[in-house]
Design a protein around this motif. Structure first.
Motif, PDB file in Angstrom:
ATOM      1  N   ALA A 164      20.345 -11.496  -5.431  1.00  0.00           N
ATOM      2  CA  ALA A 164      20.130 -11.724  -6.863  1.00  0.00           C
ATOM      3  C   ALA A 164      19.736 -10.431  -7.569  1.00  0.00           C
ATOM      4  CB  ALA A 164      19.061 -12.796  -7.068  1.00  0.00           C
ATOM      5  N   GLN A 167      22.836  -8.544  -8.271  1.00  0.00           N
ATOM      6  CA  GLN A 167      23.563  -9.130  -9.398  1.00  0.00           C
ATOM      7  C   GLN A 167      22.914  -8.747 -10.724  1.00  0.00           C
ATOM      8  OE1 GLN A 167      26.358 -10.843  -9.573  1.00  0.00           O
ATOM      9  NE2 GLN A 167      26.780 -11.329  -7.444  1.00  0.00           N
ATOM     10  N   VAL A 190      20.550 -14.422 -14.356  1.00  0.00           N
ATOM     11  CA  VAL A 190      20.988 -14.426 -12.953  1.00  0.00           C
ATOM     12  C   VAL A 190      20.185 -15.480 -12.209  1.00  0.00           C
ATOM     13  CG1 VAL A 190      21.033 -13.114 -10.794  1.00  0.00           C
ATOM     14  CG2 VAL A 190      21.681 -12.003 -12.939  1.00  0.00           C
ATOM     15  N   SER A 195      23.919 -16.307  -7.058  1.00  0.00           N
ATOM     16  CA  SER A 195      24.010 -15.065  -6.286  1.00  0.00           C
ATOM     17  C   SER A 195      24.320 -15.363  -4.830  1.00  0.00           C
ATOM     18  CB  SER A 195      22.702 -14.283  -6.398  1.00  0.00           C
ATOM     19  OG  SER A 195      22.416 -13.970  -7.747  1.00  0.00           O
ATOM     20  N   SER A 199      28.033 -14.746  -2.634  1.00  0.00           N
ATOM     21  CA  SER A 199      27.984 -13.866  -1.461  1.00  0.00           C
ATOM     22  C   SER A 199      28.464 -14.539  -0.186  1.00  0.00           C
ATOM     23  CB  SER A 199      26.551 -13.356  -1.275  1.00  0.00           C
ATOM     24  OG  SER A 199      26.117 -12.667  -2.433  1.00  0.00           O
TER      25      SER A 199
END
Length: 366
Positions: A164, A167, A190, A195, A199
């Motif tokens: 995160a 991001q 975010v 996040s 991924s």
């Protein structure tokens, strides 16, 4: 550049240290009790310090100010800082920043060009608090991070927080570029959930494309063999291979003195090796266990076969290749730190040194 950090724990502070390493002034606003990670200490740490190892991993190069945002004086002080800040970092549950008067809508009235980065657990509409371990469980990471038939395992670092943080860095840097072009501030939101999901990469694509849920393989790879499995050499060295091409596999077999393996139909291509994973892994475990690990790794490097020894954290950070990533000890803190900035450019400098993680204490406010 002035960064006002209203975020705590790991994800937001990691972003704050990132900007500190790039030369920004970062003011960390803490509640009277301090960031909770000041108290997250291992048994080996001194009990009488408010700079824990955990706190130090994300707070180099900052100034600390203690403010109670529930009081008129504390809120006024934060508003004064926000009025001249370039970026605000926040990690409040949805609705909490509004209750305190430090949400984006309130602060942009004071500073129209402000960029406000807001971290949440599950997005701006979900009031549920986000915790890294829970997100690891809910997004599939724990399910995948284990051995077949054994209990799921949490990652040994707060991986979702770190994802995160990356991001948010990307969003803030994009917003800074946009502001340079337009003069406009921005809200960058975010969530840990998004996040983490972003991924999952090839593991997510496997389910989306095939409809089959990826299963835990330990450290093995679902679509490449041999890749990630840990082997133990005759001298006790543990090592892994990352053989992603048939050419590399042929070189591996020659290094092992088993060139004939690469000619077998069941091992000649990666697709075949995936299909015959168990048989190949048994052969590799047996042969590597007969050879000295250091010599084998040197030979694999000579042949351009991706491989490496399994190191402890201490061994990794003590290695010559890691030294550029370490921050030197600073006044008031006798230990080195770890950089968050891992890129380099000849066009701008990255701080050679930073002030130590700050002790909990007030900063004079105008």
């Amino acid at each position: 550049m002035l960064i006002l950090e209203l975020a705590g724990v790991l994800a937001g502070p990691q972003v704050g240290q990132f900007f500190a390493e790039l030369g920004a002034t970062v003011v960390k606003v803490e509640p009277p009790a301090g960031d909770v990670t000041r108290t997250w200490k291992t048994a080996a740490e001194a009990p009488d310090t408010d700079v824990s190892a955990y706190f130090s991993c994300a707070n180099w190069g900052k100034e600390s100010v203690v403010l109670d945002l529930t009081t008129p004086a504390g809120l006024a002080a934060v508003h004064r800082l926000a009025a001249r800040a370039d970026i605000v970092l926040a990690s409040y549950k949805p609705g909490d920043a509004e209750k305190l008067g430090v949400d984006y809508a309130a602060l942009r009235q004071l500073n129209p060009e402000l960029i406000y980065g807001h971290l949440t657990g599950y997005g701006p509409a979900a009031k549920r608090a986000g915790y890294d371990a829970v997100l690891q469980a809910e997004t599939g990471f724990m399910h995948l991070n284990g051995l077949p038939g054994q209990a799921p395992q949490k990652m040994p670092v707060a991986l979702i927080d770190l994802l995160a943080a990356h991001q948010l860095k990307e969003g803030l840097l994009t917003a800074l570029y946009r502001r340079a072009c337009s003069g406009q501030g921005a809200l960058v939101q975010v969530s840990l959930l998004d996040s983490a999901l972003a991924s999952l990469a090839n593991q997510a694509a496997t389910w989306l494309v095939t409809g089959r849920d990826p299963q835990p393989l330990g450290s093995g790879h679902p679509s490449i063999v041999p890749y990630g499995t840990v082997y133990r050499a005759a001298d006790g060295i543990q090592l892994i291979l990352a053989v992603g091409a048939d050419r590399q596999f042929r070189q591996l077999c020659e290094a092992l003195g088993r060139a004939a393996w690469a000619a077998e139909a069941r091992f000649a291509t990666n697709e075949a090796r995936v299909a015959h994973r168990a048989a190949l892994e048994a052969l590799l475990h047996g042969r590597i266990g007969e050879l000295p690990g250091a010599e084998l790794l040197a030979e694999l490097e000579r042949r351009a076969v991706p491989a490496g020894a399994v190191r402890t954290v201490g061994e990794a950070l003590s290695h010559e290749s890691a030294q550029a990533m370490l921050l030197p000890p600073a006044a008031g803190f006798a230990h080195p730190g770890l950089r968050t900035v891992a890129f380099r450019s000849p066009q701008w400098p990255v701080a050679a040194a930073l002030p130590a993680p700050p002790r909990l204490g007030p900063l004079p406010v105008e």
